[in-house]
Design a protein around this motif. Structure first.
Motif, mmCIF file in Angstrom:
data_model
loop_
_atom_site.group_PDB
_atom_site.id
_atom_site.type_symbol
_atom_site.label_atom_id
_atom_site.label_comp_id
_atom_site.label_asym_id
_atom_site.label_seq_id
_atom_site.Cartn_x
_atom_site.Cartn_y
_atom_site.Cartn_z
ATOM 1 N N GLY A 12 8.921 10.990 -10.893
ATOM 2 C CA GLY A 12 7.878 10.989 -9.874
ATOM 3 C C GLY A 12 8.188 11.966 -8.760
ATOM 4 N N SER A 13 7.338 11.939 -7.774
ATOM 5 C CA SER A 13 7.463 12.845 -6.643
ATOM 6 C C SER A 13 8.634 12.447 -5.755
ATOM 7 C CB SER A 13 6.176 12.798 -5.821
ATOM 8 O OG SER A 13 6.339 13.510 -4.629
ATOM 9 N N LEU A 14 9.262 13.447 -5.151
ATOM 10 C CA LEU A 14 10.374 13.151 -4.253
ATOM 11 C C LEU A 14 9.901 12.481 -2.972
ATOM 12 C CD1 LEU A 14 12.459 16.417 -4.670
ATOM 13 C CD2 LEU A 14 12.856 14.194 -5.709
ATOM 14 N N SER A 15 8.637 12.667 -2.612
ATOM 15 C CA SER A 15 8.103 12.049 -1.404
ATOM 16 C C SER A 15 7.426 10.711 -1.688
ATOM 17 C CB SER A 15 7.100 12.986 -0.731
ATOM 18 O OG SER A 15 5.988 13.190 -1.582
ATOM 19 N N LEU A 16 7.497 10.256 -2.914
ATOM 20 C CA LEU A 16 6.810 9.022 -3.296
ATOM 21 C C LEU A 16 7.341 7.809 -2.542
ATOM 22 C CD1 LEU A 16 4.597 7.975 -5.130
ATOM 23 C CD2 LEU A 16 6.286 7.656 -6.906
ATOM 24 N N ASP A 17 8.629 7.758 -2.274
ATOM 25 C CA ASP A 17 9.203 6.628 -1.544
ATOM 26 C C ASP A 17 8.641 6.525 -0.136
ATOM 27 O OD1 ASP A 17 10.716 5.863 -3.705
ATOM 28 O OD2 ASP A 17 12.501 6.940 -3.046
ATOM 29 N N ALA A 18 8.442 7.655 0.518
ATOM 30 C CA ALA A 18 7.871 7.649 1.862
ATOM 31 C C ALA A 18 6.431 7.161 1.838
ATOM 32 C CB ALA A 18 7.945 9.038 2.477
ATOM 33 N N VAL A 19 5.684 7.570 0.837
ATOM 34 C CA VAL A 19 4.288 7.132 0.710
ATOM 35 C C VAL A 19 4.233 5.637 0.445
ATOM 36 C CG1 VAL A 19 2.193 7.356 -0.689
ATOM 37 C CG2 VAL A 19 3.485 9.394 -0.049
ATOM 38 N N ARG A 20 5.119 5.145 -0.416
ATOM 39 C CA ARG A 20 5.156 3.698 -0.693
ATOM 40 C C ARG A 20 5.507 2.909 0.559
ATOM 41 N NH1 ARG A 20 8.314 4.015 -6.302
ATOM 42 N NH2 ARG A 20 6.528 4.309 -7.660
ATOM 43 N N ALA A 21 6.453 3.409 1.333
ATOM 44 C CA ALA A 21 6.853 2.718 2.556
ATOM 45 C C ALA A 21 5.691 2.662 3.552
ATOM 46 C CB ALA A 21 8.049 3.417 3.192
ATOM 47 N N GLN A 22 4.931 3.749 3.666
ATOM 48 C CA GLN A 22 3.768 3.754 4.558
ATOM 49 C C GLN A 22 2.714 2.765 4.078
ATOM 50 O OE1 GLN A 22 2.540 7.829 4.468
ATOM 51 N NE2 GLN A 22 3.894 8.428 6.145
ATOM 52 N N ARG A 23 2.503 2.726 2.770
ATOM 53 C CA ARG A 23 1.499 1.822 2.207
ATOM 54 C C ARG A 23 1.904 0.366 2.433
ATOM 55 N NH1 ARG A 23 0.269 -0.967 -2.433
ATOM 56 N NH2 ARG A 23 -1.896 -0.845 -3.102
ATOM 57 N N ALA A 25 3.827 -0.811 4.777
ATOM 58 C CA ALA A 25 3.697 -1.112 6.206
ATOM 59 C C ALA A 25 2.241 -1.340 6.590
ATOM 60 C CB ALA A 25 4.292 0.013 7.036
ATOM 61 N N LYS A 26 1.329 -0.536 6.049
ATOM 62 C CA LYS A 26 -0.101 -0.681 6.365
ATOM 63 C C LYS A 26 -0.638 -1.994 5.810
ATOM 64 C CE LYS A 26 -2.411 2.102 7.998
ATOM 65 N NZ LYS A 26 -2.852 2.418 9.349
ATOM 66 N N VAL A 27 -0.236 -2.349 4.599
ATOM 67 C CA VAL A 27 -0.678 -3.612 3.993
ATOM 68 C C VAL A 27 -0.162 -4.792 4.809
ATOM 69 C CG1 VAL A 27 -0.399 -5.120 1.980
ATOM 70 C CG2 VAL A 27 -1.014 -2.731 1.665
ATOM 71 N N ALA A 28 1.079 -4.733 5.249
ATOM 72 C CA ALA A 28 1.648 -5.816 6.057
ATOM 73 C C ALA A 28 0.913 -5.952 7.387
ATOM 74 C CB ALA A 28 3.128 -5.568 6.300
ATOM 75 N N GLU A 29 0.574 -4.816 7.992
ATOM 76 C CA GLU A 29 -0.165 -4.839 9.257
ATOM 77 C C GLU A 29 -1.559 -5.441 9.067
ATOM 78 O OE1 GLU A 29 -2.204 -1.379 11.877
ATOM 79 O OE2 GLU A 29 -0.119 -1.032 11.287
ATOM 80 N N MET A 30 -2.224 -5.040 7.997
ATOM 81 C CA MET A 30 -3.556 -5.578 7.706
ATOM 82 C C MET A 30 -3.485 -7.067 7.393
ATOM 83 S SD MET A 30 -4.954 -2.392 5.433
ATOM 84 C CE MET A 30 -6.677 -2.812 5.256
ATOM 85 N N ALA A 31 -2.480 -7.473 6.642
ATOM 86 C CA ALA A 31 -2.317 -8.890 6.309
ATOM 87 C C ALA A 31 -2.084 -9.716 7.564
ATOM 88 C CB ALA A 31 -1.158 -9.070 5.334
ATOM 89 N N SER A 32 -1.336 -9.174 8.494
ATOM 90 C CA SER A 32 -1.098 -9.870 9.760
ATOM 91 C C SER A 32 -2.404 -10.103 10.505
ATOM 92 C CB SER A 32 -0.137 -9.048 10.609
ATOM 93 O OG SER A 32 0.005 -9.618 11.878
ATOM 94 N N ARG A 33 -3.261 -9.102 10.523
ATOM 95 C CA ARG A 33 -4.579 -9.248 11.169
ATOM 96 C C ARG A 33 -5.423 -10.313 10.469
ATOM 97 N NH1 ARG A 33 -4.621 -6.269 15.973
ATOM 98 N NH2 ARG A 33 -3.690 -4.258 15.575
#
Length: 83
Positions: A12-23, A25-33
């Motif tokens: 996979g992409s070398l930047s894939l881990d960063a994208v997964r981490a952002q996703r 974090a966004k899902v956790a933030e949305m779930a909190s709301r």
């Protein structure tokens, strides 16, 4: 006879881990709301609540199911921890 050396390629992409981490974090933030408003139970309520918090319609529709799942798991875990 030539000696052949095999080097494994990255999966996979070398930047894939960063994208997964952002996703994540966004899902956790949305779930909190969704948990704080109690809107994770109904699909349309969840859409309206997340849109009212300023999430883009793309983010809402792309991550809604994951956010609702994380919110439901959090609520169930909290209920199981109660004495």
């Amino acid at each position: 006879m030539a000696v052949i050396t095999i080097h494994p390629l990255p999966d996979g992409s070398l930047s894939l881990d960063a994208v997964r981490a952002q996703r994540i974090a966004k899902v956790a933030e949305m779930a909190s709301r969704l948990v704080e408003t109690g809107a994770f139970v109904d699909h349309s309520d969840a859409i309206m609540v997340l849109a009212s918090f300023g999430y883009s319609s793309f983010e809402v529709h792309a991550l809604l199911d994951d956010a609702r799942q994380v919110a439901a798991e959090h609520v169930v875990a909290m209920e199981m921890c109660e004495p």
